[in-house]
Motif scaffolding. Structure first.
Motif, short mmCIF file in Angstrom:
data_model
loop_
_atom_site.label_atom_id
_atom_site.label_comp_id
_atom_site.label_asym_id
_atom_site.label_seq_id
_atom_site.Cartn_x
_atom_site.Cartn_y
_atom_site.Cartn_z
N UNK A 233 0.82 -1.20 0.00
CA UNK A 233 0.00 0.00 0.00
C UNK A 233 0.86 1.26 0.00
N UNK A 234 0.41 2.28 -0.71
CA UNK A 234 0.91 3.63 -0.53
C UNK A 234 -0.15 4.38 0.27
N UNK A 235 0.11 5.65 0.56
CA UNK A 235 -0.87 6.40 1.36
C UNK A 235 -0.65 7.89 1.17
N UNK A 236 -1.69 8.62 1.49
CA UNK A 236 -1.63 10.08 1.59
C UNK A 236 -1.76 10.42 3.07
N UNK A 237 -0.76 11.10 3.63
CA UNK A 237 -0.73 11.36 5.06
C UNK A 237 -0.93 12.84 5.34
N UNK A 238 -1.75 13.13 6.35
CA UNK A 238 -2.00 14.49 6.80
C UNK A 238 -1.79 14.55 8.30
N UNK A 239 -0.97 15.49 8.77
CA UNK A 239 -0.68 15.63 10.19
C UNK A 239 -1.14 16.99 10.68
N UNK A 240 -1.75 17.00 11.86
CA UNK A 240 -2.13 18.26 12.47
C UNK A 240 -2.00 18.16 13.99
N UNK A 241 -2.16 19.31 14.64
CA UNK A 241 -1.88 19.40 16.07
C UNK A 241 -2.97 20.20 16.77
N UNK A 242 -3.39 19.69 17.93
CA UNK A 242 -4.39 20.38 18.75
C UNK A 242 -3.86 20.50 20.17
N UNK A 243 -4.52 21.36 20.95
CA UNK A 243 -4.13 21.54 22.34
C UNK A 243 -5.38 21.47 23.20
N UNK A 244 -5.38 22.16 24.33
CA UNK A 244 -6.47 22.06 25.29
C UNK A 244 -7.84 22.26 24.62
N UNK A 254 -0.20 17.85 3.89
CA UNK A 254 -0.30 16.47 3.43
C UNK A 254 0.89 16.10 2.56
N UNK A 255 1.21 14.83 2.54
CA UNK A 255 2.27 14.34 1.66
C UNK A 255 2.05 12.87 1.37
N UNK A 256 2.67 12.40 0.29
CA UNK A 256 2.55 11.00 -0.11
C UNK A 256 3.54 10.15 0.68
N UNK A 257 3.11 8.95 1.03
CA UNK A 257 3.95 7.97 1.71
C UNK A 257 4.31 6.89 0.71
N UNK A 258 5.59 6.63 0.57
CA UNK A 258 6.05 5.61 -0.37
C UNK A 258 5.50 4.25 0.00
N UNK A 259 5.49 3.36 -0.97
CA UNK A 259 4.90 2.04 -0.80
C UNK A 259 5.46 1.30 0.42
N UNK A 260 4.54 0.71 1.17
CA UNK A 260 4.91 -0.17 2.28
C UNK A 260 4.51 -1.59 1.91
N UNK A 261 5.49 -2.46 1.89
CA UNK A 261 5.21 -3.87 1.65
C UNK A 261 4.56 -4.49 2.89
N UNK A 262 3.85 -5.58 2.75
CA UNK A 262 3.27 -6.24 3.93
C UNK A 262 4.33 -6.51 4.99
N UNK A 263 4.04 -6.11 6.21
CA UNK A 263 4.97 -6.30 7.32
C UNK A 263 5.94 -5.16 7.52
#
Length: 376
Positions: A233-244, A254-263
C-alpha cells in the motif's frame, strides 16, 4: 588484498519503451564511470573499458513497456515471463542472473537481500533454465540476451502481495577492489484470494526543544506507521496538532507515503512550525491508504491515529520553581525569627516555677510528736 564492493543500482531503471533508449545506455555508462572513479582512485581516471548493464521485462525478445513484473496468480499456479538483458559496457561481460526476496528499508526504499543471503519468500519461487535458481551468461559489448524464467506459486501461499526482485549482477576489478554491480527489476507476485489490506498508526507524538523561546517553539510530529495487512500500500498522510479542549494550533499539510510492503514499518516526521508552549499537545495523523489500481479495484477508508504529548514551558517552569523556592526561604526565615522572639517570654514564666520547685525541695518535713506519759 583484493576487496569486494557491492554497488546496487536503482531498481526499475528499465525504460518503458519498445527499444533500448540511447539515454538509458548513456546513463549506464556514466554510472559505471562514476563508480570506477569513486572506488579505484587516480588510476581509474585513465581511459579504459566501461562496464554497464541494463535490463527490462520483455516479450518476444523486446522490452514491452513494463517497468516491473506484476503477476496475478492462483495458489499452486506456474507462470512464465522474460527478462531482456543488455551489456551496456564497452567490453565482454559475465552476467549472473538470479532472484531474491525484497523488503522495505527504514527510509522507504525498495531493497533486496544481499547476494550472499538465502531468500525464504517469493525469491525462492523463481526458476531459470532446467529449474536452476540462477543462470550465468556472457555477452559481448552491446549484445543482449533474453532470459526466460518461471514463477511457481506454492499451493499453500497466502493471498496478497509477495515481493521479490530479479537481479542482474556483474563483477569487475578496479585496482585492488572488486566492484559488484547489481541491477534489479521488481517482481510482485499477487496471489488471488481474500485479502486483508491494512495500515496501522502505531504511535503519534509531538516534540518541542527544551531551550529557546519560553512561549513558543518549533514543533515536530513523529508517527510510526505499519502495513499490518497482506497488500502493498501507498498512502496520503496528513498531520495536524491540537491543544487544550481540541483547539487547533498547527498543521503540517499532506504528503505521499512511499509504498509499504506487507509487514513493513515506517517512521514519518512532520514539521509543524512554531507552536505555543501550552503544556499539552494532541498530535493526529490521518492516512488514506491506496492499493495498486491495476491489481485491486477497492478503495480503503482513512486511518486516524492520535496521541498526547507534554509541551512543558521549561523556562517558565524554572522561573516558577525558583520563585517558589525563594518564597519558601523567606517564610522559613520569618518562622525562625518568630520563634526566637518568643523564647525570652517563655523563660520568664518558667523561672518562678523552678524557684517554687527549689523551695519545696528545702522545706523541712514535720515530724510526729509523741505524747509524754502515754494516754491518759
Amino acid at each position: 588484498m583484493n576487496r569486494r564492493v557491492l554497488v546496487p543500482l536503482c531498481p526499475d531503471v528499465a525504460a518503458p519503451v519498445r527499444t533500448w533508449p540511447r539515454a538509458a545506455l548513456l546513463l549506464g555508462a556514466v554510472l559505471t564511470l562514476g563508480v570506477l572513479l569513486g572506488f579505484a582512485g587516480p588510476a581509474a581516471a585513465d581511459a579504459g573499458p566501461t562496464v554497464g548493464i541494463a535490463a527490462a521485462p520483455a516479450k518476444q525478445g523486446q522490452p514491452d513497456g513494463r517497468s516491473r513484473f506484476s503477476l496475478l496468480v492462483q495458489p499452486g499456479q506456474k507462470v512464465g515471463d522474460e527478462l531482456l538483458v543488455l551489456n551496456a559496457g564497452s567490453t565482454d561481460q559475465r552476467l549472473h542472473v538470479y532472484a531474491t526476496d525484497a523488503f522495505d528499508t527504514a527510509d522507504g526504499a525498495f531493497a533486496l537481500l544481499d547476494g550472499s543471503a538465502t531468500p525464504a519468500g517469493a525469491g525462492t519461487w523463481v526458476r531459470f533454465d532446467a529449474g536452476a535458481r540462477d543462470t550465468v551468461l556472457t555477452l559481448a559489448a552491446g549484445a543482449q540476451a533474453l532470459v526466460p524464467f518461471t514463477v511457481t506459486v506454492p499451493a499453500t501461499a497466502t493471498p496478497g502481495d509477495h515481493a521479490a526482485g530479479v537481479v542482474v549482477s556483474v563483477a569487475s576489478s578496479a585496482g585492488q577492489v572488486t566492484v559488484d554491480r547489481r541491477l534489479a527489476t521488481r517482481l510482485y507476485v499477487r496471489v488471488r484470494g481474500t485479502v486483508q489490506p491494512s495500515l496501522t498508526v502505531r504511535s503519534v507524538t509531538a516534540a518541542q526543544p527544551v531551550g529557546g523561546d519560553p512561549f513558543s517553539a518549533p514543533t515536530t510530529i513523529t508517527a510510526v506507521v505499519a502495513n499490518t495487512g497482506d497488500v502493498a500500500l501507498t498512502a496520503r498522510a496528513t498531520a495536524n496538532l491540537r491543544t487544550w479542549f481540541g483547539r487547533p494550533v498547527g498543521t503540517a499539510g499532506s504528503r505521499d507515503v512511499a509504498e509499504l510492503l506487507p509487514g513493513a514499518t515506517r517512521t514519518l516526521t512532520f514539521d509543524v512550525g512554531r507552536v505555543a508552549r501550552a503544556g499539552y499537545l494532541e498530535p493526529q495523523l490521518t492516512l488514506v491508504p491506496v492499493a495498486d489500481a491495476d491489481a485491486y479495484g477497492f478503495a480503503l477508508p482513512p486511518v486516524v491515529g492520535r496521541g498526547t504529548s507534554v509541551a512543558v514551558p521549561w523556562l517558565l517552569l524554572g522561573v516558577a520553581l525558583a520563585a517558589s523556592a525563594g518564597l519558601g526561604v523567606v517564610v522559613l526565615r520569618r518562622r525562625r525569627a518568630a520563634v526566637l522572639e518568643a523564647t525570652p517570654g517563655s523563660a520568664g514564666v518558667a523561672e518562678p516555677q523552678e524557684a517554687a520547685r527549689e523551695t519545696a525541695a528545702v522545706k523541712p518535713t514535720p515530724t510526729p510528736q509523741t505524747a509524754a506519759g502515754g494516754r491518759s
